[in-house]
Design a protein around this motif. Structure first.
Motif, short mmCIF file in Angstrom:
data_model
loop_
_atom_site.label_atom_id
_atom_site.label_comp_id
_atom_site.label_asym_id
_atom_site.label_seq_id
_atom_site.Cartn_x
_atom_site.Cartn_y
_atom_site.Cartn_z
N ARG A 23 0.83 -1.21 0.00
CA ARG A 23 0.00 0.00 0.00
C ARG A 23 0.87 1.26 0.00
NH1 ARG A 23 -5.40 -0.38 1.21
NH2 ARG A 23 -5.38 1.53 2.43
N VAL A 27 0.91 4.29 -2.94
CA VAL A 27 0.77 5.73 -2.66
C VAL A 27 1.95 6.51 -3.23
CG1 VAL A 27 0.70 7.48 -0.83
CG2 VAL A 27 -0.68 5.40 -0.61
N LEU A 39 -6.19 6.66 -6.66
CA LEU A 39 -5.53 6.13 -5.46
C LEU A 39 -6.41 5.16 -4.69
CD1 LEU A 39 -3.13 6.00 -3.54
CD2 LEU A 39 -4.13 7.95 -2.33
N ASP A 40 -7.61 5.57 -4.32
CA ASP A 40 -8.45 4.73 -3.47
C ASP A 40 -8.75 3.37 -4.11
OD1 ASP A 40 -8.48 6.71 -1.53
OD2 ASP A 40 -10.41 7.51 -2.19
N ASP A 41 -9.16 3.38 -5.36
CA ASP A 41 -9.46 2.11 -6.04
C ASP A 41 -8.20 1.26 -6.20
OD1 ASP A 41 -12.07 2.94 -6.19
OD2 ASP A 41 -12.07 3.29 -8.35
N THR A 42 -7.08 1.91 -6.54
CA THR A 42 -5.84 1.16 -6.72
C THR A 42 -5.37 0.55 -5.41
OG1 THR A 42 -5.23 2.65 -8.52
CG2 THR A 42 -3.48 1.27 -7.61
N LEU A 43 -5.49 1.28 -4.32
CA LEU A 43 -5.12 0.73 -3.01
C LEU A 43 -5.94 -0.51 -2.68
CD1 LEU A 43 -4.65 3.90 -0.78
CD2 LEU A 43 -2.91 2.18 -1.35
N LEU A 44 -7.23 -0.45 -2.93
CA LEU A 44 -8.08 -1.60 -2.62
C LEU A 44 -7.75 -2.79 -3.52
CD1 LEU A 44 -10.29 -2.81 -0.96
CD2 LEU A 44 -11.96 -1.72 -2.44
N SER A 47 -4.30 -4.17 -2.58
CA SER A 47 -4.38 -4.85 -1.28
C SER A 47 -5.01 -6.23 -1.41
CB SER A 47 -5.20 -4.01 -0.29
OG SER A 47 -4.56 -2.81 0.00
#
Length: 158
Positions: A23, A27, A39-44, A47
């Protein structure tokens, strides 16, 4: 965004903190590429894919790649089994990771490289305001399988 195409990879040992490190890598890379809009979708997505790989493997590699209007999240592990989307009952406590990946991405799939293991990849569209200038035709025509081989080439060098 200052580049037409970009890529970077991280090799992880499958330990409990692998997902946290993945993660942090996401970022840092998206910030440097000016792609914070995903960012948010890629982090999920990253992960979920790294978690699945780390549970089954000893070594995991995460690659992020921008090609044309898309961001690719590619996760290699040395286990040959293919992940499957499960259809769960409402009160199931887990097993929804690939459903989330499916919902957040344009498409996803599995590639079996010649060197072994598998690469689970997912494509996320970049927001129009984060798109690089129109890429050259060669960048638009890059085949997924050929680019995924780069992950394994990097691993061979370790």
């Amino acid at each position: 965004m200052s580049c037409q195409c970009a890529e970077d990879r991280l090799v992880l040992v499958a330990v409990p903190e692998a997902v946290r490190r993945a993660r942090g890598f996401v970022v840092t890379r998206l910030r440097s590429w000016g792609a914070m809009g995903v960012l948010d979708d890629t982090l999920l997505v990253a992960s979920e894919l790294v978690t699945n790989a780390a549970r089954a493997a000893g070594l995991v590699a995460l690659q992020l790649r921008i090609a044309g209007p898309s961001l690719y999240v590619e996760v290699w592990d040395d286990v040959p089994g293919v992940p499957e989307v499960r259809h769960l009952v409402a009160d199931a406590e887990g097993g929804r990771g690939l459903l989330l990946v499916e919902a957040l991405t344009t498409r996803w799939g599995v590639c079996r490289p010649r060197a072994g293991g598998k690469v689970v990849w997912a494509e996320l569209p970049l927001p129009a305001d984060a798109l690089p200038p129109a890429p050259e035709a060669a960048a638009e025509e890059l085949a997924d399988a050929v680019l995924l081989e780069r992950v394994l080439d990097a691993l061979r060098g370790w």
